[in-house]
Design an enzyme around this catalytic site. Structure first.
Site, short mmCIF file in Angstrom:
data_model
loop_
_atom_site.label_atom_id
_atom_site.label_comp_id
_atom_site.label_asym_id
_atom_site.label_seq_id
_atom_site.Cartn_x
_atom_site.Cartn_y
_atom_site.Cartn_z
CG HIS A 354 -14.33 16.04 45.16
ND1 HIS A 354 -14.07 17.14 44.37
CD2 HIS A 354 -15.68 15.85 45.09
CE1 HIS A 354 -15.18 17.58 43.82
NE2 HIS A 354 -16.18 16.81 44.25
CB CYS A 373 -19.29 16.40 45.98
SG CYS A 373 -19.52 14.91 45.00
#
Length: 429
Positions: A354, A373
């Site tokens: 992201h 992430c």
């Protein structure tokens, strides 16, 4: 960030994992009706009429059809009905068969007590046999009425049976949708509403055609089966998956209640490599490099897992909350809720690609500050979101941390193909 392993919330707009259908709860079965035997001068009996009825055992699609009860002869005509009168738990794929010996059938009707629908069937030209053409309904009671003729005299008879009840139905759902396009590393998953005991029989009932030369199955639980090809699917091709479980005995008395067929397409060969040593993500389409961006990975307390991961789902915006990691205000790792942009999910437990938060932009390519992430600059995250799709590969290396469990997402490609069907084989996870 990584969500707890039990947290499997889908991205917005993503259907939840299949649940057992409402019809799968037990319902009271309708009472059977005793077989009637009406005999005139001709003499005619319904198979298994009166107290001579012999209940037939539940059958499966691969077993012999329900056995008719002993036939009585009153004169020259003998009539048999299968399934026998008062039989319960009849497999709906077993045909209804009415036969006459020493005369001919002139009329046969098979009707459902619940819906009132009549079963389509065909009477042989010589009038000696009537046979149903299509599967019956589950959890239904059927009445067989027939008329037989010998010479110029007609006699009638009736027989009743019931099919497998709702408590013994089982269905299957797939993780791929008809008409959709996926990446060439997409894994096909079958989720059964009931535990499967007869696994070999179920595997024989599944076919996967197109876009591959060889493939194998792997059971992750009694309800979860996956199929992957030895090599990635051929790009820009079509794959048809069929699970023919209607009438299949799954074990423990559970019978498959319907077949499932899904056809999907594959796109271009797209993959990304994320290297913690250089802290970069490099994207490739059909073997050609199409982009390179600096990234930040999981910090030392929340390191990113290594290995091959397949994009599960995507969303333009997705809400992240520290509470999903059991973090509370005051914890050094706590962060305020925020909406991440251009999100591509890699694991169910919470690893994503992201757009990095503004506070992380200065350390992209330099340090790891995420909760597992892959944080990217805006243009990089947008490229992955807009170009890549579910089924495309993202491989993470050099984090010095094990792989995610292969069913925490679609980590099946971390298993060597020769070990794929061995449920006991364990890799670096």
């Amino acid at each position: 960030m990584r969500l707890p392993s039990h947290h499997r919330d889908p991205l917005p707009g993503t259907p939840p994992e299949p649940a057992r259908p409402a019809g799968a709860s037990a319902r009271r079965r309708r009472p059977g009706i005793a077989c009637l035997a009406l005999a005139g001068l001709l003499g005619l009996s319904a198979c298994a009429g009166g107290n001579d009825a012999t209940p037939a055992a539940p059958s499966s699609a691969d077993a012999a059809p329900s056995s008719p009860a002993p036939t009585k002869s009153f004169g020259t005509v003998r009539v048999e009905v299968s399934p026998a009168a008062d039989t319960s738990m009849v497999n709906p794929v077993d045909p209804v068969v009415v036969t006459a010996d020493g005369g001919e059938l002139t009329d046969v009707t098979v009707s459902a007590a619940g819906s009132g629908e009549r079963v389509e069937g065909e009477l042989a030209q010589d009038g000696h046999e009537w046979r149903s053409k299509a599967p019956l309904a589950f959890d239904e009671t059927y009445t067989v009425d027939y008329t037989a003729r010998s010479g110029d005299r007609d006699s009638t008879g009736q027989s009743v049976f019931s099919t497998v009840d709702a408590a013994h139905e089982a269905d299957v759902a797939l993780n791929v949708k008809d008409g959709q396009t996926y990446g060439v590393w997409q894994v096909v998953e079958f989720n059964f509403s009931e535990p499967v005991v007869n696994k070999d029989e179920v595997e024989k009932a599944v076919t996967v055609d197109g876009a591959h030369r060889d493939g194998a199955f792997r059971w992750y639980s009694d309800r979860k089966l996956r199929f992957r090809p030895e090599q990635p699917w051929d790009p820009n091709a079509k794959v048809t998956v069929t699970a023919n479980i209607l009438g299949k005995d799954l074990g423990n008395g559970m019978i498959g209640n319907g077949n499932k067929t899904v056809s999907f397409s594959t796109g271009a060969e797209q993959r990304a490599f994320v290297d913690n040593n250089t802290k970069t993500l490099v994207a490739y389409v059909n073997g050609k490099e199409t982009g390179r961006w600096p990234v930040t990975l999981g910090n030392p307390d929340w390191p990113s897992t290594t290995g091959k991961k397949v994009i599960i789902e995507q969303a333009a915006s997705y809400a992240f909350k520290a509470s999903s990691l059991n973090l509370k205000p005051g914890d050094p790792h706590y962060y305020p809720p925020f909406d991440a942009s251009n999100v591509s999910r890699l694991t169910w437990s919470g690893e994503f690609i992201h757009q990095a938060l503004p506070s992380a932009m200065p350390v992209l390519g330099v340090a790891n500050v995420s909760h597992g992430c892959v944080g990217m600059p805006p243009e990089g995250a947008a490229y992955i979101f807009e170009t890549f799709r579910p089924g495309d590969m993202v491989e993470v290396v050099n984090t010095d941390y094990p792989q995610a469990d292969p069913d925490d997402g679609y980590g099946d490609w971390n298993i060597p193909f020769e070990h794929y069907s061995d449920e006991d084989w364990h890799g670096n996870w």
